[in-house]
Design a protein around this motif. Structure first.
Motif, PDB file in Angstrom:
ATOM      1  N   MET A 148       0.795  -1.133  -0.092  1.00  6.30           N
ATOM      2  CA  MET A 148       0.142  -0.202   0.020  1.00  6.30           C
ATOM      3  C   MET A 148       0.823   1.340   0.007  1.00  6.30           C
ATOM      4  N   ILE A 149       0.667   2.036  -0.794  1.00  6.63           N
ATOM      5  CA  ILE A 149       1.377   3.451  -0.925  1.00  6.63           C
ATOM      6  C   ILE A 149       0.461   4.501  -0.842  1.00  6.63           C
ATOM      7  N   ILE A 150       1.190   5.488  -0.377  1.00 11.69           N
ATOM      8  CA  ILE A 150       0.350   6.900  -0.129  1.00 11.69           C
ATOM      9  C   ILE A 150      -0.476   7.653  -1.119  1.00 11.69           C
ATOM     10  N   SER A 151      -0.047   7.371  -2.205  1.00 14.30           N
ATOM     11  CA  SER A 151      -0.379   8.052  -3.444  1.00 14.30           C
ATOM     12  C   SER A 151      -1.806   7.462  -3.670  1.00 14.30           C
ATOM     13  N   ASN A 152      -2.009   6.234  -3.115  1.00 10.30           N
ATOM     14  CA  ASN A 152      -3.430   5.689  -3.447  1.00 10.30           C
ATOM     15  C   ASN A 152      -4.476   6.156  -2.591  1.00 10.30           C
ATOM     16  N   CYS A 153      -4.135   6.661  -1.666  1.00  8.94           N
ATOM     17  CA  CYS A 153      -5.139   7.025  -0.656  1.00  8.94           C
ATOM     18  C   CYS A 153      -4.943   8.674  -0.372  1.00  8.94           C
ATOM     19  N   MET A 154      -3.979   9.352  -0.946  1.00  8.68           N
ATOM     20  CA  MET A 154      -4.068  10.597  -0.711  1.00  8.68           C
ATOM     21  C   MET A 154      -5.080  11.639  -1.518  1.00  8.68           C
ATOM     22  N   LYS A 155      -5.102  12.979  -1.065  1.00  6.80           N
ATOM     23  CA  LYS A 155      -6.083  13.828  -1.556  1.00  6.80           C
ATOM     24  C   LYS A 155      -5.268  14.481  -2.809  1.00  6.80           C
ATOM     25  N   ARG A 156      -5.655  14.609  -3.854  1.00  8.03           N
ATOM     26  CA  ARG A 156      -4.981  15.555  -4.952  1.00  8.03           C
ATOM     27  C   ARG A 156      -5.169  16.704  -5.047  1.00  8.03           C
ATOM     28  N   ILE A 157      -6.375  17.126  -4.689  1.00  4.93           N
ATOM     29  CA  ILE A 157      -6.866  18.589  -4.530  1.00  4.93           C
ATOM     30  C   ILE A 157      -6.335  19.185  -3.089  1.00  4.93           C
ATOM     31  N   ILE A 183       2.127  17.344  -4.766  1.00  7.59           N
ATOM     32  CA  ILE A 183       1.193  16.658  -5.535  1.00  7.59           C
ATOM     33  C   ILE A 183      -0.175  16.077  -4.711  1.00  7.59           C
ATOM     34  N   GLY A 184       0.150  16.141  -3.431  1.00 11.69           N
ATOM     35  CA  GLY A 184      -1.120  15.887  -2.684  1.00 11.69           C
ATOM     36  C   GLY A 184      -0.895  15.967  -1.209  1.00 11.69           C
ATOM     37  N   ILE A 185      -1.759  15.443  -0.462  1.00  9.23           N
ATOM     38  CA  ILE A 185      -1.749  15.404   0.964  1.00  9.23           C
ATOM     39  C   ILE A 185      -2.665  14.194   1.290  1.00  9.23           C
ATOM     40  N   ALA A 186      -2.060  13.724   2.543  1.00  9.91           N
ATOM     41  CA  ALA A 186      -2.858  12.561   3.182  1.00  9.91           C
ATOM     42  C   ALA A 186      -2.992  12.784   4.496  1.00  9.91           C
TER      43      ALA A 186
END
Length: 151
Positions: free
Chosen positions: A1-10, A132-135
């Protein structure tokens, strides 16, 4: 599981020149707890958490006492507002250093950073430190718990 799969992109972000007043307005408007501070190229320069601003007006004794359950109401202290000089100060004066991970970061490592740095949100960067995002801690937690489902 990597963070880019669950982060917010806006992501709502601010520049280092943004004033404390403008940052406070952004926190309130978008009902968020962390603002990444980025330069004109979108490169992460720091982070500002809502607690950084709230702590500017808390009475000094708050840091001295561990348990406030005995206090029913702080009265006027809860309505304190910084003076005008502080409100026009750039956030670069109070922001925290840039704490981030790259998009391919594993969730376990990200969780460790949340705990180590007492974060509620973690900026995600790509090449050259560009945001690129925030989680959030909730994003990561629900990703973990999503695997608990039966089946």
């Amino acid at each position: 599981m990597i963070i880019s799969n669950c982060m917010k992109r806006i992501v709502h972000s601010i520049s280092p020149e943004t004033t404390i007043r403008q940052a406070a307005e952004t926190f309130v408007k978008f009902h968020i707890g962390t603002l990444p501070v980025v330069d004109e190229k979108g490169i992460l320069q720091g982070i500002l958490q809502i607690r950084d601003l709230v702590s500017l007006v808390l009475p000094d004794f708050v840091n001295l006492v561990q348990d406030f359950d005995f206090v029913i109401d702080f009265g006027a202290a809860e309505y304190r507002k910084p003076d005008e000089e502080l409100l026009v100060t750039p956030v670069s004066a109070v922001m925290q250093p840039p704490i981030s991970v790259e998009g391919d970061c594993g969730l376990l490592r990200a969780s460790a950073l949340f705990k180590k740095h007492n974060l509620s949100d973690l900026p995600v960067v790509g090449e050259n430190g560009r945001l690129i995002g925030i989680a959030s801690l909730v994003d990561i937690g629900t990703a973990f718990l999503g695997h608990w489902e039966a089946g």
